[in-house]
Enzyme design. Sequence first.
Site, PDB file in Angstrom:
ATOM      1  N   HIS A 118       5.560  -6.324  10.459  1.00  0.00           N
ATOM      2  CA  HIS A 118       5.148  -6.327   9.259  1.00  0.00           C
ATOM      3  C   HIS A 118       6.419  -5.930   8.453  1.00  0.00           C
ATOM      4  CE1 HIS A 118       1.713  -5.909   6.218  1.00  0.00           C
ATOM      5  NE2 HIS A 118       2.534  -4.658   6.022  1.00  0.00           N
ATOM      6  N   ASP A 123       2.857  -8.622  14.028  1.00  0.00           N
ATOM      7  CA  ASP A 123       2.374  -7.609  12.871  1.00  0.00           C
ATOM      8  C   ASP A 123       0.859  -6.877  13.325  1.00  0.00           C
ATOM      9  OD1 ASP A 123       1.691  -6.287  10.667  1.00  0.00           O
ATOM     10  OD2 ASP A 123       1.858  -8.042   9.254  1.00  0.00           O
ATOM     11  N   GLN A 164      -0.375  -5.439   1.181  1.00  0.00           N
ATOM     12  CA  GLN A 164      -1.415  -5.106  -0.068  1.00  0.00           C
ATOM     13  C   GLN A 164      -1.013  -5.984  -1.161  1.00  0.00           C
ATOM     14  OE1 GLN A 164      -3.142  -1.249  -2.024  1.00  0.00           O
ATOM     15  NE2 GLN A 164      -1.255  -1.533  -2.982  1.00  0.00           N
ATOM     16  N   TYR A 184       0.860  -1.464  -0.098  1.00  0.00           N
ATOM     17  CA  TYR A 184       0.113  -0.083   0.028  1.00  0.00           C
ATOM     18  C   TYR A 184       0.747   1.051  -0.045  1.00  0.00           C
ATOM     19  CZ  TYR A 184      -4.090   2.907   1.120  1.00  0.00           C
ATOM     20  OH  TYR A 184      -5.406   3.486   0.754  1.00  0.00           O
TER      21      TYR A 184
END
Length: 250
Positions: free
Chosen positions: A230, A201, A117, A26
Amino acid sequence: MNAWFLVPDGPSASQKPPCVVMFPGYTGDRGLPERYAVWLLLGYAVLAVDARGQTGETGNLLQDDAGSAKGWVSQNLLTKERSYYMALALDVVRAVEAARQQPEIDAGRIAVIGASQGGGMALLAGALSTHVKAVVADIPNMCHLDYGILHSTGSLTEIANYLKRHPDKLGQALESLAYFDIVNLAHRIQAPVLMSVGWKDTVCMPDTIYAAYNRLTCSKLIYDYPFSGHETSEEHHRKVIRFLQECFSK
């Protein structure tokens, strides 16, 4: 959709290379071509795409019908046919089709790869296209979206902010999101899948990733990283390479 299409040096017509379709995280983009040098050295062609509207050169032609929160993912949230996620789903299918149409590659050996994403987009591609040979979805988003909008610290906060302003629209929003939730699409994926999850995460939480992974009925493999957030590591990237080598050799 803007993209790089890169081919390793010297493929012959009788020995065309496999192709990896790369999706960005993203607010990320396809970057510069040298980002994909490892894949080219391995003998793979690469189609690296932007996500519409986000960082990069691909615009977003969706007309905003009903307002949205800052960002992209809440655009037209209540109308699934015109939502940002619908546009993203169409884009990933088009990306696979664009790869298949390149005469330089072996169209029977296409993998889709992404993280965050991009991982969600890779899973969408695996669910919606029958031409995907392998799926790599690291720390993927778009899994268990109803839980995600309540707890994620990432892009789904945009949807949470939208619903904070419009709490009466929660039911409509959840119904729309369900159409693009990997939990509900996982059974459609036939290609082998590799996933990864970081137990620390807070963007793509383990609860969401395991929910999607447990719904997969295809050949699947997941790597658990108890001390990671993450992120992915170079060591994990080696595991991805081995996974694709096995998939492409079959």
